[in-house]
Design a protein around this motif. Structure first.
Motif, PDB file in Angstrom:
ATOM      1  N   ALA A 100      -4.792  -3.970   5.700  1.00 32.14           N
ATOM      2  CA  ALA A 100      -4.961  -2.765   4.762  1.00 32.14           C
ATOM      3  C   ALA A 100      -6.091  -2.233   4.794  1.00 32.14           C
ATOM      4  O   ALA A 100      -6.322  -1.089   4.722  1.00 32.14           O
ATOM      5  CB  ALA A 100      -4.453  -3.491   3.407  1.00 32.14           C
ATOM      6  N   HIS A 105      -1.819   0.693   6.414  1.00 34.64           N
ATOM      7  CA  HIS A 105      -0.495   1.524   5.467  1.00 34.64           C
ATOM      8  C   HIS A 105      -1.317   2.949   5.646  1.00 34.64           C
ATOM      9  O   HIS A 105      -0.551   3.848   4.720  1.00 34.64           O
ATOM     10  CB  HIS A 105      -0.865   0.941   3.988  1.00 34.64           C
ATOM     11  CG  HIS A 105      -0.530  -0.630   3.834  1.00 34.64           C
ATOM     12  ND1 HIS A 105       0.666  -0.870   4.155  1.00 34.64           N
ATOM     13  CD2 HIS A 105      -1.248  -1.559   3.882  1.00 34.64           C
ATOM     14  CE1 HIS A 105       0.637  -2.190   4.080  1.00 34.64           C
ATOM     15  NE2 HIS A 105      -0.266  -2.565   3.660  1.00 34.64           N
ATOM     16  N   ASP A 106      -2.151   3.636   6.447  1.00 35.05           N
ATOM     17  CA  ASP A 106      -2.442   4.939   6.265  1.00 35.05           C
ATOM     18  C   ASP A 106      -1.511   5.725   7.217  1.00 35.05           C
ATOM     19  O   ASP A 106      -1.375   5.624   8.336  1.00 35.05           O
ATOM     20  CB  ASP A 106      -3.703   4.782   7.102  1.00 35.05           C
ATOM     21  CG  ASP A 106      -4.382   6.410   7.196  1.00 35.05           C
ATOM     22  OD1 ASP A 106      -3.801   7.082   6.385  1.00 35.05           O
ATOM     23  OD2 ASP A 106      -5.209   6.702   7.983  1.00 35.05           O
ATOM     24  N   ASP A 107      -0.521   6.274   6.572  1.00 37.65           N
ATOM     25  CA  ASP A 107       0.570   7.199   6.997  1.00 37.65           C
ATOM     26  C   ASP A 107      -0.163   8.527   7.378  1.00 37.65           C
ATOM     27  O   ASP A 107      -0.480   9.404   6.239  1.00 37.65           O
ATOM     28  CB  ASP A 107       1.489   7.200   6.147  1.00 37.65           C
ATOM     29  CG  ASP A 107       3.059   7.887   6.630  1.00 37.65           C
ATOM     30  OD1 ASP A 107       2.860   8.336   7.836  1.00 37.65           O
ATOM     31  OD2 ASP A 107       3.785   8.001   6.017  1.00 37.65           O
TER      32      ASP A 107
END
Length: 322
Positions: A100, A105-107
Motif C-alpha cells: 500500500a 491500491h493506486d488505481d
C-alpha cells in the motif's frame, strides 16, 4: 500481522547481518520507482524520519498502531522485486502495509494525458505511484508545520521537535533517525520549545488540538475522500491545503489538490498553459484530470517548468529571535 523472518543470505548481501530484522520480498506488479514514490514523505535534507543510504535504499520511521517501527525499502538485481526490512514493535505492520505504501491500491483508471507535457512527464516518471501510509496524525504534524511558511523554516521545526522528543528509531537505522512522538507527548512540549522550533502559537495549537482527537483522525482514513476531507477540516486550523496534504500521503488520494499553495498554481499554469495562474485558474486547467489531479500536480512538481522569477523569494522567518 504477517512477516517472515530474515533470510541470512539476503541480510549478508545488505550488510545487515548484525540485526537483520523481519523481511518481506514483494514482486511489484507494475513499474515502480521506490525512491521517487516514497520521496513525498521526505521533509527536507535532514529529516530525522527519512533517509536514503549509500545503496540507494530508503529508510522511514513510523508510529504504527503497534508501536514505533523502522522500515528499509530496497530493490535488488531483480528490478521488479522489492525488499522491505523492518524493526521494532511496528515491524510486522510496516511489512504488511508495504504494498500500500508503494501504490498497490493506486488505481490509474481514467487517467489520460490531456496535454503533451503531461504525457511526456508520465513517461519520464513511469515508476511514480501514489502510495498511502495509513497514518493520519503522522502526516498532519509536518503539514501543519508547513502552513504559510517556507520549506526550510518548517523543516527546521520538524527536525528540532523530532530530535528532542522523538524516540530513537528501532534497529540499525542511520544515526539520528527518530520516530514521531505519540499524540499524548505533544501536549507535554513546553512553550519555549515550540518557540525554539520556530513554531508560533497558531500552528502549535492546531497540532495540540489534533493530538487530542488523533484516534478519530485515523478512523477518517476509512472514509470516502470527501468525507475524510470534511472530518479533517472540522478541526480548527485544518483547511483545504492541509487536508489535501494529509490525504495525499496517508490515504493515497490521487485527486487531492493542494489549493492554497504558494507556488503550485504558478507552476501548474506555466507548465500547462505558459501563463501564471491563481487557484481558480489552476483548478480550471486541472479539470480534465478529475480523479487524478494530485497525480498530475505531482508530475508537474517533479518535472514541470515554472515561470521566470521576477521578485525576491519568501524570507525564512525565525521566531526564535523574537
Amino acid at each position: 500481522m504477517t512477516a517472515v523472518t530474515a533470510d541470512p543470505a539476503v541480510a549478508a548481501d545488505s550488510g545487515l547481518t548484525a540485526d537483520p530484522g523481519l523481511v518481506r520480498e514483494w514482486p511489484a506488479p507494475f513499474v515502480l520507482d521506490v525512491p521517487l514514490t516514497l520521496s513525498v514523505h521526505r521533509r527536507g535534507g535532514g529529516d530525522p524520519a527519512y533517509r536514503t543510504d549509500a545503496a540507494g535504499a530508503v529508510w522511514r520511521t513510523s508510529l504504527t498502531p503497534y508501536g514505533p517501527g523502522t522500515l528499509r525499502v530496497s530493490v535488488g538485481s531483480r528490478r521488479a522485486v522489492v525488499t522491505g526490512r523492518a524493526w521494532g514493535p511496528g515491524a510486522g505492520w510496516l511489512l504488511d502495509t508495504l504494498p500500500a505504501q508503494l501504490g498497490f491500491h493506486d488505481d490509474r483508471a481514467g487517467f489520460a494525458a490531456r496535454h503533451p507535457v503531461i504525457g511526456e512527464l508520465a513517461l519520464r516518471f513511469e515508476g511514480l505511484r501514489v502510495g498511502r501510509t495509513g497514518r493520519a496524525f503522522e502526516a498532519l504534524v509536518p503539514a501543519v508545520l508547513e502552513q504559510k511558511v517556507v520549506g526550510r523554516e518548517a523543516h527546521r521545526g520538524w527536525r528540532y521537535l523530532l530530535l528532542k522528543y522523538g524516540e530513537p528509531a528501532p534497529g540499525p537505522a542511520p544515526a539520528g533517525m527518530r520516530v514521531i512522538p505519540p499524540p499524548r507527548a505533544w501536549a507535554r512540549i513546553p512553550s519555549w520549545d515550540w518557540h525554539r522550533a520556530g513554531v508560533e502559537g497558531v500552528r502549535a495549537r492546531t497540532i495540540l488540538n489534533a493530538a487530542a482527537v488523533a484516534a478519530r483522525l485515523e478512523d477518517a482514513l476509512d472514509l470516502a475522500p470527501a468525507e475524510a476531507d470534511r472530518r479533517l477540516r472540522s478541526l480548527p486550523g485544518i483547511g483545504v491545503w492541509t487536508s489535501a496534504e494529509i490525504r495525499q500521503r496517508a490515504m493515497g488520494d490521487p485527486d487531492a489538490v493542494s489549493v492554497g499553495d504558494y507556488h503550485l498554481p504558478s507552476v501548474v499554469g506555466w507548465t500547462l498553459a505558459r501563463r501564471k495562474t491563481d487557484d481558480a485558474g489552476m483548478l480550471e486547467l486541472l479539470a480534465p484530470y478529475a480523479g487524478h489531479r494530485y497525480r498530475v500536480t505531482r508530475l508537474i512538481e517533479l518535472g514541470g517548468s515554472g515561470p521566470p522569477r521576477r521578485g525576491p523569494r519568501m524570507p525564512v522567518r525565525d521566531y526564535r529571535s523574537i
